[in-house]
Write an enzyme that holds these catalytic residues in place. Structure first.
Site, mmCIF file in Angstrom:
data_model
loop_
_atom_site.group_PDB
_atom_site.id
_atom_site.type_symbol
_atom_site.label_atom_id
_atom_site.label_comp_id
_atom_site.label_asym_id
_atom_site.label_seq_id
_atom_site.Cartn_x
_atom_site.Cartn_y
_atom_site.Cartn_z
ATOM 1 N N SER A 90 33.514 37.969 38.349
ATOM 2 C CA SER A 90 34.626 38.145 39.279
ATOM 3 C C SER A 90 34.304 39.226 40.313
ATOM 4 C CB SER A 90 35.898 38.454 38.487
ATOM 5 O OG SER A 90 37.045 38.255 39.279
ATOM 6 N N ASP A 143 37.380 31.551 37.719
ATOM 7 C CA ASP A 143 37.020 32.948 37.461
ATOM 8 C C ASP A 143 36.351 33.113 36.086
ATOM 9 O OD1 ASP A 143 36.998 35.729 37.039
ATOM 10 O OD2 ASP A 143 38.828 36.003 38.197
#
Length: 590
Positions: A350, A464
């Site tokens: 991320s 993610d």
């Protein structure tokens, strides 16, 4: 530079005296040990024992090298570490009477000494105190290897130039100088090495911590010289230098090779660049050797980094996800650099993947500060609201800012080895990206479910990486780095509400409360926190893989508060300085 004098003859007794498992034995026990040991030889590629076999003996490696292969989560066997000359293998299974925990095979022609179960039990019966100490040492060795790093890294390297246009000698000299910092290193070429016996090479390897075998160039289609073949046979690992701007191809040794003859040994593809890294060349070269680790060399400090990565003395940096709190990573990196810690490889998830990409691109502290402020503060990445059929935001703005920051470079174009992690919802598992367009996989790694749309690629859905692996230290550990520095910015994140309700009140009441004071977390924070919470328990376990763990206090920074940029950076910097100061000055790995 080259070894020419006859080395000291190889002494088996001296070898055994240097083995930690037997070092404490008295003269009587040592004499009995020597009488129980059986000598034998194995050709490269032969299997010593298989995973799950009965533990019926332990072995001392006299010369050569062995590879220990363990199954990963998918059941595929991967190299876990190398057993070097002078080390033991199989002792723990014998002592605790457990099946073999790995498949061990000869990486090259090797000589071993075997202590059978019967011989071991005889030693235990005649010398119980000494053998109890041996058992303790074996367990300590296992614990140290499990917590810190796997078995010994490679010690002998075959430098195999791709063609005659590669200045392999200049590279080899630089590499030798870099390796000498960690132990004595011999550079053997055809002039000094040809015509010598296997005992001569064994003595050279016993005398030096590292040995570089510099092969001559080989043209495609030509038969290898005797010297080049000998270099291949003597190596624990292959170093494959090539000019980055040359037409890519496969090294002749890897074309139609016998099964397991070469590919079981680590290979390092070294691209020599004249000046800046040539974009796109890493991808086309890596495609020819997908299992090799890719290195870019532009100058001397790049060669030093290659040396550290070759021998497991490197520092791997792992950065977690955590929204705007990830700006703290910038401050941590600055503190690590100021402390003299040389970051050799980077991985992240991320926002950690995005900041880590700047580190891997070799950006200075000033470049990182400027580029990330432009992208996240001035650029306002979450402003393209859309109909929430898939997500609250369209994701075009984020993709544009990532392209603007990193340009058209591939992951293979980064100066440092790098990976980022996304969650593949189609396969239901974390996906590690080490190749392909950098901006696209950064976009996937940061695709917070519900906030940003997934990346759809080849019929698969990527979101993610924090959903499945928010602190990917386990992946860095598989790369056999020396030490891992990890920054975890997610652990102190707690969402709270000061209302008691099971359903939202009417719209006019929500508006009235908004005008007074927010009393409940917003949808963005809820979605971001939901995407991370399932990975936190695993992140706690993955902290155990680290040698230095940094967790800056960031509870006062909201997950999507991009304007806390300087504050988060300062918090990360101050925390890292404090922890590094307590830990002492950076040290060289033993």
């Amino acid at each position: 530079m080259n070894e020419s004098a006859d080395p000291k003859p190889f002494d088996t007794s001296e070898l055994l005296r240097d083995v930690p498992l037997f070092r404490h034995l008295d003269a009587a026990a040592f004499a009995e040990l020597e009488g129980e040991l059986e000598w034998f030889a194995m050709p490269g590629g032969a299997v010593l024992f298989e995973f799950g076999d009965e533990s019926d003996a332990l072995y001392v490696l006299k010369s050569g090298s062995m590879g220990a292969f363990k199954p990963d989560a998918s059941g595929q066997f991967r190299l876990d570490g190398i057993v070097a000359a002078g080390e033991t293998v199989g002792e723990l299974g014998l002592i605790v009477d457990q099946p073999r925990s790995a498949t061990v095979r000869a990486l090259r022609d090797s000589e071993l000494l075997r202590l059978s179960r019967k011989g071991f039990l005889a030693l235990v019966h005649h010398h119980p105190d000494a053998m109890l100490q041996s058992a303790r040492l074996a367990v300590q060795r296992l614990i140290a290897r499990t917590v810190h790093r796997p078995l010994t890294a490679a010690r002998t390297f075959a430098i195999l130039p791709y063609d005659a246009g590669v200045d392999a000698r200049a590279f080899a000299v630089q590499l030798r100088e870099a390796l000498t910092r960690y132990g004595s290193c011999a550079l053997i070429d055809a002039k000094s090495g040809s015509g010598n016996t296997s005992a001569w090479f064994s003595a050279i390897e016993a005398r030096h911590r590292y040995v570089l075998y510099l092969a001559d160039a080989r043209m495609q289609g030509d038969a290898p010289s005797d010297w080049r073949e000998l270099c291949v046979r003597q190596a624990d690992s292959f170093v494959l230098p090539a000019n980055a701007d040359a037409p890519p191809g496969v090294w002749p040794e890897f074309v139609d090779a016998e099964p397991d003859r070469y590919m079981q040994r680590p290979a390092h593809l070294v691209l020599l660049n004249q000046g800046d890294i040539l974009l796109g060349r890493g991808r086309v070269w890596k495609a020819t050797h997908p299992d090799a680790q890719l290195h870019h060399v532009r100058r001397g400090d790049d060669v030093e980094r290659v040396a550290r990565l070759l021998i497991g003395r490197s520092i791997g940096l792992v950065l977690s996800g955590g929204g705007a709190r990830g700006f703290a990573h910038i401050g941590v990196v600055r503190a690590l650099r100021e402390a003299g810690m040389r970051i050799d490889s980077v991985g992240g998830t991320s926002i950690g993947a995005i900041i880590g990409a700047g580190v891997a691109a070799d950006w200075s502290d000033e470049e990182m500060l400027e580029k990330y402020r432009k992208a996240f503060v001035d650029g306002r990445p979450l402003r393209d609201y859309t109909f929430p059929f898939v997500s609250l935001f369209a994701g075009r703005r984020v993709a544009h800012l990532l392209r603007e920051a990193f340009g058209g470079r591939d992951i293979e174009d980064l100066a440092l080895p790098y990976y980022c992690v996304s969650a593949n919802l189609t396969a239901g598992q974390a996906h590690v990206h080490r190749s392909g367009p950098l901006w696209m996989w950064l976009r996937a790694s940061s695709a917070i479910p519900g906030i940003l749309p997934p990346v759809f690629h080849r019929s698969e859905v990527y979101v993610d990486g924090a959903v499945m692996n928010n602190l990917p230290t386990d992946i860095m550990r598989q790369q056999a780095v020396g030490e891992i520095v990890a920054v975890d910015i997610s652990a102190d994140d707690v969402l709270r509400a000061d209302v008691e309700e099971y359903a939202l009140p009417s719209s006019w009441r929500l508006l009235a409360e908004k005008l007074r004071k927010p009393r409940r977390p917003g949808i963005l924070s809820i979605l971001l926190r939901s995407g991370m919470v399932n990975a936190e328990a695993a992140s706690i376990e993955r902290r155990a893989y680290t040698n230095l763990l940094l967790a800056p206090p960031l509870a006062d920074i909201e997950l999507l508060d991009w304007h806390a940029y300087e504050r988060a950076i300062e918090a990360g910097y101050r925390h890292a300085c404090e922890v590094i100061g307590r830990a002492g000055a950076p040290r060289e790995l033993p």
